[in-house]
Design a protein around this motif. Structure first.
Motif, PDB file in Angstrom:
ATOM      1  N   ALA A   1       0.691  -1.270   0.098  1.00 23.00           N
ATOM      2  CA  ALA A   1      -0.111  -0.051  -0.032  1.00 23.00           C
ATOM      3  C   ALA A   1       1.063   1.250   0.060  1.00 23.00           C
ATOM      4  CB  ALA A   1      -0.796   0.147   1.269  1.00 23.00           C
ATOM      5  N   TYR A   2       1.126   1.911  -1.115  1.00 18.92           N
ATOM      6  CA  TYR A   2       1.765   3.025  -1.484  1.00 18.92           C
ATOM      7  C   TYR A   2       0.978   4.164  -1.632  1.00 18.92           C
ATOM      8  CZ  TYR A   2       5.303   5.893  -3.747  1.00 18.92           C
ATOM      9  OH  TYR A   2       6.128   6.985  -4.140  1.00 18.92           O
ATOM     10  N   ASN A   3       1.496   5.231  -1.288  1.00 15.80           N
ATOM     11  CA  ASN A   3       0.693   6.807  -1.818  1.00 15.80           C
ATOM     12  C   ASN A   3       1.288   7.252  -3.020  1.00 15.80           C
ATOM     13  OD1 ASN A   3      -0.475   8.795  -2.041  1.00 15.80           O
ATOM     14  ND2 ASN A   3       0.085   9.813  -0.106  1.00 15.80           N
ATOM     15  N   THR A   4       0.737   6.949  -4.352  1.00 16.04           N
ATOM     16  CA  THR A   4       1.432   7.527  -5.425  1.00 16.04           C
ATOM     17  C   THR A   4       0.983   8.959  -5.711  1.00 16.04           C
ATOM     18  OG1 THR A   4      -0.536   6.663  -6.691  1.00 16.04           O
ATOM     19  CG2 THR A   4       1.379   5.290  -6.263  1.00 16.04           C
TER      20      THR A   4
ATOM     21  N   TYR B   1       6.397  -3.382   7.173  1.00 15.71           N
ATOM     22  CA  TYR B   1       6.285  -1.775   6.970  1.00 15.71           C
ATOM     23  C   TYR B   1       7.729  -1.470   6.680  1.00 15.71           C
ATOM     24  CZ  TYR B   1       4.351   2.784   7.237  1.00 15.71           C
ATOM     25  OH  TYR B   1       4.124   4.086   7.017  1.00 15.71           O
ATOM     26  N   ASN B   2       7.693  -0.530   5.440  1.00 10.74           N
ATOM     27  CA  ASN B   2       8.875   0.042   4.752  1.00 10.74           C
ATOM     28  C   ASN B   2       8.932   1.664   5.202  1.00 10.74           C
ATOM     29  OD1 ASN B   2       8.625  -1.747   1.797  1.00 10.74           O
ATOM     30  ND2 ASN B   2       9.750  -2.244   3.581  1.00 10.74           N
ATOM     31  N   VAL B   3       9.924   1.946   5.969  1.00  9.23           N
ATOM     32  CA  VAL B   3      10.325   3.395   6.352  1.00  9.23           C
ATOM     33  C   VAL B   3      11.473   4.018   5.597  1.00  9.23           C
ATOM     34  CG1 VAL B   3      10.636   4.790   8.484  1.00  9.23           C
ATOM     35  CG2 VAL B   3       9.391   2.631   8.815  1.00  9.23           C
ATOM     36  N   THR B   4      11.064   5.217   4.862  1.00  9.05           N
ATOM     37  CA  THR B   4      12.108   5.609   4.323  1.00  9.05           C
ATOM     38  C   THR B   4      12.960   6.518   5.123  1.00  9.05           C
ATOM     39  OG1 THR B   4      10.834   6.122   2.274  1.00  9.05           O
ATOM     40  CG2 THR B   4      12.413   7.504   2.461  1.00  9.05           C
ATOM     41  N   LEU B   5      14.315   6.608   5.124  1.00 10.92           N
ATOM     42  CA  LEU B   5      15.142   6.963   5.963  1.00 10.92           C
ATOM     43  C   LEU B   5      15.405   8.329   5.624  1.00 10.92           C
ATOM     44  CD1 LEU B   5      17.445   4.106   7.004  1.00 10.92           C
ATOM     45  CD2 LEU B   5      15.487   4.962   8.059  1.00 10.92           C
TER      46      LEU B   5
ATOM     47  N   LEU C   1       8.630   6.433   0.463  1.00 11.82           N
ATOM     48  CA  LEU C   1       8.291   5.289  -0.086  1.00 11.82           C
ATOM     49  C   LEU C   1       7.667   4.284   1.209  1.00 11.82           C
ATOM     50  CD1 LEU C   1      11.259   4.468  -2.456  1.00 11.82           C
ATOM     51  CD2 LEU C   1       8.997   5.391  -2.975  1.00 11.82           C
ATOM     52  N   ASP C   2       7.171   5.067   2.069  1.00  5.89           N
ATOM     53  CA  ASP C   2       6.591   4.139   3.103  1.00  5.89           C
ATOM     54  C   ASP C   2       5.381   3.419   2.790  1.00  5.89           C
ATOM     55  OD1 ASP C   2       8.510   5.733   4.618  1.00  5.89           O
ATOM     56  OD2 ASP C   2       6.931   6.741   5.925  1.00  5.89           O
TER      57      ASP C   2
END
Length: 287
Positions: free
Chosen positions: A100-103, A242-246, A269-270
């Motif tokens: 689930a990614y916000n485009t 969950y992916n967290v953009t650093l 890209l969270d």
């Protein structure tokens, strides 16, 4: 947002079906089924329920979701069973899933008033790991494919990929099952491809195709469960996390170099992901 809510409602219906099966069927006696319910189904329902109830929490700070997931995994890791077992083996395979990614940031490259791209992307790739005592050491890589829209003679496609080095720790196992939290560090990338779909006349300085993309160092926080039905040979697994953009900024690029337009949108890209893994491997308890 509506598509995300529809997907979450489907997840809740499937989760309710799994819980109902557990309560009203003999499968409640199976240790692996109980474990999947405890560390995958129930945490997924809690997090997606919070997402529906308080979406601003996740918009205001994506790290909130990561902290919640980390707390759930830490609770699972307190399981004292088989704490002294030492394991040996490894596994690998193909992966396919959704994120689930916000485009919304990619919409910047579509003409105003044009079609809107959906937020969810499909990911497919591979992963593998080895067992060192109870430690899980390995990595994963994948390609991402998102929505595709048409505006006049221009076609827009969301695409990308990424890879992570990962480490975990087996918190529970049977003769056929492994369960482990995972922490990974790597790079995630996603972009939009703009392509002309019709034969038309162009000036010499016009592009027939352009790719705008953003790549960021990212953190991957997740949970893995692998089932080896024959104790060795093929295996079936699930990864969720969950992916967290650093690093967050508006430094988009294209294949010709850096884009210097100052008003480009900020992007990250969270997002939550769920992937199915199919492959092979084995493990055993060391004497």
């Amino acid at each position: 947002m509506k598509k995300q809510r529809d997907i979450i409602r489907i997840v809740h219906l499937l989760g309710a079906a799994v819980i109902g099966t557990y309560v009203y069927s003999p499968y409640s006696q199976l240790a692996w089924f109980t474990l999947i319910l405890q560390i995958v189904i129930i945490p997924a329902l809690i997090l997606t329920g919070l997402w529906l109830w308080k979406p601003k929490w996740f918009k205001a700070s994506r790290k909130t979701a990561t902290l919640l997931l980390f707390a759930l995994m830490t609770t699972a890791s307190l399981n004292p069973l088989q704490a002294q077992d030492r394991l040996k083996g490894g596994a690998g395979g193909f992966t396919i899933g959704v994120k689930a990614y916000n485009t919304a940031a990619h919409q910047f490259f579509v003409p105003e008033g044009g079609p809107t791209m959906g937020d969810n992307i499909v990911q497919f790739g591979g992963e593998g790991y080895g067992l060192l005592n109870r430690w899980v050491l390995g990595g994963s890589g994948y390609m991402s494919r998102g929505d595709q829209v048409q505006e006049g003679n221009l076609q827009y496609k969301v695409h990308g990929g990424g890879g992570f080095f990962q480490a975990g720790y087996v918190v529970y196992h049977t003769d056929e099952l492994l369960a482990f939290p995972l922490l990974g560090i790597g790079v995630d990338a996603l972009g939009i491809n703009r392509r002309v779909e019709e034969d038309i006349a162009f000036a010499p300085d016009r592009f027939l195709e352009a790719n705008y993309f953003i790549a960021r160092p990212s953190l991957d926080v997740g949970v893995g469960v692998d089932w080896f039905p024959g104790k060795k040979g093929w295996k079936l697994g699930i990864r969720t996390g969950y992916n967290v953009t650093l690093a967050r900024n508006n430094e988009w690029r294209h294949y010709g170099g850096e884009i210097t337009t100052p008003d480009l949108p900020d992007n990250d890209l969270d997002g939550f992901y769920v992937r199915l893994t199919v492959g092979g491997g084995h493990f055993r308890t060391k004497e």
